[in-house]
Design a protein around this motif. Structure first.
Motif, short mmCIF file in Angstrom:
data_model
loop_
_atom_site.label_atom_id
_atom_site.label_comp_id
_atom_site.label_asym_id
_atom_site.label_seq_id
_atom_site.Cartn_x
_atom_site.Cartn_y
_atom_site.Cartn_z
N HIS A 87 0.83 -1.20 0.00
CA HIS A 87 0.00 0.00 0.00
C HIS A 87 0.87 1.26 0.00
O HIS A 87 2.01 1.24 0.46
CB HIS A 87 -0.91 0.01 1.23
CG HIS A 87 -1.82 -1.17 1.32
ND1 HIS A 87 -3.15 -1.14 0.94
CD2 HIS A 87 -1.59 -2.44 1.75
CE1 HIS A 87 -3.69 -2.33 1.14
NE2 HIS A 87 -2.77 -3.13 1.63
N GLY A 88 0.28 2.34 -0.48
CA GLY A 88 0.96 3.64 -0.50
C GLY A 88 1.18 4.15 -1.90
O GLY A 88 1.97 3.58 -2.65
N ILE A 89 0.47 5.22 -2.28
CA ILE A 89 0.59 5.79 -3.63
C ILE A 89 0.81 7.30 -3.54
O ILE A 89 0.64 7.91 -2.48
CB ILE A 89 -0.67 5.50 -4.48
CG1 ILE A 89 -1.92 6.11 -3.81
CG2 ILE A 89 -0.87 3.99 -4.66
CD1 ILE A 89 -3.20 5.96 -4.65
N ASP A 90 1.20 7.87 -4.66
CA ASP A 90 1.45 9.32 -4.74
C ASP A 90 0.73 9.86 -5.97
O ASP A 90 1.29 9.94 -7.06
CB ASP A 90 2.96 9.58 -4.82
CG ASP A 90 3.30 11.07 -4.88
OD1 ASP A 90 2.40 11.91 -4.61
OD2 ASP A 90 4.45 11.39 -5.22
N THR A 91 -0.53 10.23 -5.81
CA THR A 91 -1.36 10.59 -6.96
C THR A 91 -0.98 11.93 -7.60
O THR A 91 -1.24 12.15 -8.78
CB THR A 91 -2.84 10.62 -6.56
OG1 THR A 91 -3.01 11.53 -5.46
CG2 THR A 91 -3.32 9.24 -6.14
N ASN A 92 -0.40 12.83 -6.82
CA ASN A 92 -0.03 14.13 -7.40
C ASN A 92 1.48 14.29 -7.57
O ASN A 92 1.97 15.40 -7.81
CB ASN A 92 -0.59 15.28 -6.55
CG ASN A 92 -0.19 15.17 -5.09
OD1 ASN A 92 0.46 14.21 -4.69
ND2 ASN A 92 -0.56 16.16 -4.29
N ASN A 93 2.20 13.18 -7.43
CA ASN A 93 3.64 13.14 -7.71
C ASN A 93 4.46 14.21 -6.99
O ASN A 93 5.37 14.82 -7.55
CB ASN A 93 3.88 13.27 -9.23
CG ASN A 93 3.25 12.15 -10.01
OD1 ASN A 93 3.40 10.97 -9.68
ND2 ASN A 93 2.52 12.50 -11.07
N ASN A 94 4.11 14.44 -5.72
CA ASN A 94 4.91 15.40 -4.95
C ASN A 94 5.87 14.71 -3.99
O ASN A 94 6.49 15.35 -3.14
CB ASN A 94 3.99 16.37 -4.18
CG ASN A 94 3.17 15.66 -3.11
OD1 ASN A 94 3.14 14.43 -3.06
ND2 ASN A 94 2.49 16.43 -2.27
N GLY A 95 6.00 13.38 -4.14
CA GLY A 95 7.01 12.66 -3.38
C GLY A 95 6.65 12.36 -1.93
O GLY A 95 7.54 12.02 -1.15
N LYS A 96 5.38 12.48 -1.58
CA LYS A 96 4.98 12.20 -0.20
C LYS A 96 3.49 11.90 -0.15
O LYS A 96 2.76 12.12 -1.13
CB LYS A 96 5.31 13.39 0.70
CG LYS A 96 4.56 14.67 0.33
CD LYS A 96 4.95 15.83 1.23
CE LYS A 96 4.20 17.10 0.84
NZ LYS A 96 4.56 18.25 1.72
N TYR A 97 3.05 11.39 1.00
CA TYR A 97 1.62 11.16 1.19
C TYR A 97 0.97 12.46 1.66
O TYR A 97 1.46 13.12 2.59
CB TYR A 97 1.37 10.09 2.25
CG TYR A 97 1.96 8.74 1.94
CD1 TYR A 97 2.00 8.24 0.64
CD2 TYR A 97 2.46 7.94 2.95
CE1 TYR A 97 2.53 7.00 0.36
CE2 TYR A 97 3.00 6.68 2.69
CZ TYR A 97 3.03 6.22 1.39
OH TYR A 97 3.56 4.99 1.12
N ASP A 98 -0.11 12.86 1.00
CA ASP A 98 -0.86 14.02 1.47
C ASP A 98 -2.35 13.73 1.30
O ASP A 98 -2.75 12.64 0.91
CB ASP A 98 -0.44 15.30 0.73
CG ASP A 98 -0.62 15.21 -0.77
OD1 ASP A 98 -1.51 14.45 -1.23
OD2 ASP A 98 0.11 15.89 -1.51
#
Length: 270
Positions: free
Chosen positions: A176-187
């Protein structure tokens, strides 16, 4: 005299059939024994979910009730913890990795809740230390962290239940764990996690999933008519089928010889 000769032939021809059956039955008993998974290693190829770009390989080695899990993955969110689990059922339910069609609300992300009907509940939490039960499913402080290049290496040996040991081929691995806006972190770009509102949806959404390679080959169908094909493939022991074939051929030969001898005896007494 003729009767004695026929009896001897009957006994000699019956021996191959008896030997075939006695050879096949222990093999069948061994193949159906609860310890058949001991000393086996199974490969799981992890394929991306949610267009994450993540992929990898998991190796599941079972020895009795000791399960060693080794995972090598890449394409993960760098520097972030990645919850990972073994999902599925040991009681006959047919679970598998979800497709994009599991995204019920159409927001472009298959969440854990949306994917769970496909891949089932958590069976084992693949933490780095401590508890490995479902209760540690969101223990992000004990989950492996991806390196700065997005790769992850994990290895741990866990004591599992006999049910897990016997049905390891019916289970699968999800990270698990994705980065939908490609900012390098979970937000909170995709909102709060439905599992824990204190966590972003990005932190708990599945990033990749994989099933045991060859799980459908030689694996006993479970779940009744939904998964059973009604054929003998994957149900009966191959050894028993082969042994039964030999026994039937021997029995057929026995019938022909006995019948021939009876006709010969009848002709001689005329």
């Amino acid at each position: 005299m003729i009767a004695q000769r026929t009896a001897r032939l009957t006994t000699l021809l019956a021996l191959p059939a008896a030997l075939a059956l006695t050879t096949a039955l222990p093999a069948a008993a061994h193949e159906g024994h609860s310890g058949t998974m001991s000393g086996h290693t199974y490969q799981v190829d992890l394929a991306q979910l949610n267009k994450s770009g993540a992929h990898g390989t998991a190796m599941l080695s079972i020895d009795g009730t000791k399960l060693t899990v080794k995972i090598q993955a890449s394409g993960l969110v760098p520097g972030q913890p990645h919850a990972q689990h073994i999902h599925g059922s040991t009681t006959g339910h047919d679970f598998h990795c979800p497709t994009a069609g599991a995204d019920k609300n159409g927001d472009g992300v298959v969440t854990t809740a949306e994917g769970m009907p496909a891949y089932g509940d958590i069976n084992i939490s693949l933490t780095t230390k401590g508890d490995t039960t479902k209760g540690s499913g969101l223990a992000v402080d004990r989950m492996p962290v991806a390196t700065k290049d997005g790769s992850l290496s994990y290895e741990r040996t866990i004591t599992v239940s006999p049910a897990v040991a016997d049905h390891i081929k019916d289970l699968h691995v999800v990270q698990h764990g994705i980065d939908t806006n490609n900012n390098g972190k979970y937000d909170f770009n995709k909102g709060k996690s439905e599992l824990d509102p204190k966590l972003p949806q990005e932190a708990t959404a599945p990033t990749d999933c994989g099933m045991v390679m060859g799980a459908a080959v030689g694996s006993m169908p479970v779940g009744g008519v939904e998964t059973g094909s009604g054929s003998t493939e994957g149900i009966e022991s191959p050894g028993l089928i082969a042994g039964g074939g030999v026994a039937l051929l021997s029995a057929g030969a026995l019938f022909v010889v006995v019948r021939r001898n009876r006709h010969r005896a009848a002709a001689e007494t005329r």
